[in-house]
Design a protein around this motif. Sequence first.
Motif, PDB file in Angstrom:
ATOM      1  N   GLU A 113      10.996  -7.481  17.715  1.00 14.47           N
ATOM      2  CA  GLU A 113       9.860  -8.156  18.358  1.00 14.47           C
ATOM      3  C   GLU A 113      10.013  -9.649  18.129  1.00 14.47           C
ATOM      4  O   GLU A 113      10.243 -10.081  16.997  1.00 14.47           O
ATOM      5  CB  GLU A 113       8.559  -7.667  17.725  1.00 14.47           C
ATOM      6  N   ASP A 116       7.497 -15.314  22.829  1.00 14.47           N
ATOM      7  CA  ASP A 116       7.916 -16.203  23.920  1.00 14.47           C
ATOM      8  C   ASP A 116       7.348 -17.603  23.635  1.00 14.47           C
ATOM      9  O   ASP A 116       6.787 -17.846  22.559  1.00 14.47           O
ATOM     10  CB  ASP A 116       7.509 -15.639  25.290  1.00 14.47           C
ATOM     11  N   HIS A 122       6.963 -10.015  22.318  1.00 11.68           N
ATOM     12  CA  HIS A 122       7.560  -9.009  23.205  1.00 11.68           C
ATOM     13  C   HIS A 122       8.429  -8.099  22.356  1.00 11.68           C
ATOM     14  O   HIS A 122       9.282  -8.573  21.612  1.00 11.68           O
ATOM     15  CB  HIS A 122       8.455  -9.669  24.259  1.00 11.68           C
ATOM     16  N   ASP A 126       8.957  -2.256  24.585  1.00 14.51           N
ATOM     17  CA  ASP A 126       7.885  -2.350  25.586  1.00 14.51           C
ATOM     18  C   ASP A 126       8.454  -2.083  26.984  1.00 14.51           C
ATOM     19  O   ASP A 126       7.711  -1.781  27.918  1.00 14.51           O
ATOM     20  CB  ASP A 126       7.271  -3.762  25.614  1.00 14.51           C
ATOM     21  N   TYR A 127       9.764  -2.267  27.130  1.00 18.00           N
ATOM     22  CA  TYR A 127      10.395  -2.181  28.451  1.00 18.00           C
ATOM     23  C   TYR A 127      11.131  -0.854  28.656  1.00 18.00           C
ATOM     24  O   TYR A 127      11.931  -0.722  29.575  1.00 18.00           O
ATOM     25  CB  TYR A 127      11.300  -3.402  28.676  1.00 18.00           C
TER      26      TYR A 127
ATOM     27  N   PRO B  45      10.717 -11.550  30.551  1.00 12.50           N
ATOM     28  CA  PRO B  45      10.515 -12.037  29.181  1.00 12.50           C
ATOM     29  C   PRO B  45      11.641 -12.948  28.704  1.00 12.50           C
ATOM     30  O   PRO B  45      12.815 -12.629  28.874  1.00 12.50           O
ATOM     31  CB  PRO B  45      10.459 -10.754  28.337  1.00 12.50           C
TER      32      PRO B  45
END
Lengths: 140, 223
Positions: A113, A116, A122, A126-127, B45
């Motif tokens: 993690e 940004d 992020h 999460d993706y 991101p």
Amino acid sequence: MASIVDIIYAERTTASVGADVSGEALWLSGLDFERVSGWAHRSEGFCKADVCIPVPPARARELIAGNRYNLIALAGLLGQPVVADKAHGVWCIGETAAERQRALTSLNAPDFELPDLSGRAHRLSDYRGKKVLLVSWASW
Amino acid sequence: MDLPVWQALYEELGPKGFVPFAVAFDSGGNAAAEPWISAANSTYPCVIDRKHIVAELYDMVNVPSAVWIDEQGVIVRPSEPAGVTDAFRKMDRVNFSIPPAALAELQGKRKAYQDALRDWIVNGSASRFAPKRDDLVRRLHTPSDADVRAAANFRLGEHLAERGHRDAAKPYFEEAKRLRPESWNYKRQAWALEDPMKAGGPEFWAAVDALGAGRYYPGPDDI
């Protein structure tokens, strides 16, 4: 000697931790020991998630003193690299090569993690559900 | 900087379930990375990795390096140079111009990489650019004891530098570079913290020249 130190433990950095510095040892309270490293002392030994490492009786005094625990002795037991700058009160305890190798050869993408620009965190996971191009760059 | 390239691919292939996840190996933090991210107008991101954590987790020694990860979170292609070649070494070091043949090589490599990525996004595990598991494990480079010691030294150095102790940080950066000489991340980041121009200055070119026939970007042979 009672000190306030910063500890970088694998991916986690914990600033301003109360510790006793004695020779190469870094003694923390049980609470701070777990907060910094994720390892907790239980009846089975030192435990993290579903892994427990028994305390070798010959090394118990090096690892445990009352309700204080020596993070550097645990690193020695686990084979982790340790780098310290005592003058500035900073310790870095890295992950072992064996653990990095195990993680990579499992082919499961190691999770992390990071923030940004706005500070929003992020997580790679999460993706999940998408095809991800994890790509590095730098301003330099 | 390839951030706009990934943005274009995201706009094209995002609807097919693709997302770039860009990581800036920048101990200079937001101040260093912000101008590039803002200029790229990225909507995927873009995170800042001051301590080069992702470099250690995925065994990356240079930028741009990329890893392909599928919908289940499984590595499809391990860390490799992302669409770049050593052709940049033919650059004129005074006026930064690149001879036409070298430029064509750079552009060709970038296109080939993007085409391979497109192929995988559309065809998934059936793509010829998605190696079989055994082949993939063979390709993986995993860190040694010296490599993890290098990472620990680098992180401690970064922490000291971030707290304003730049001189105190130097020996730790030097030790990281000594333990892992193939890491351009360590070399160039340490130079950049001394002086932003140094990462691409005479020290950089001397180190590149010292490679001789060795490659700066040891890229894959199937793209």
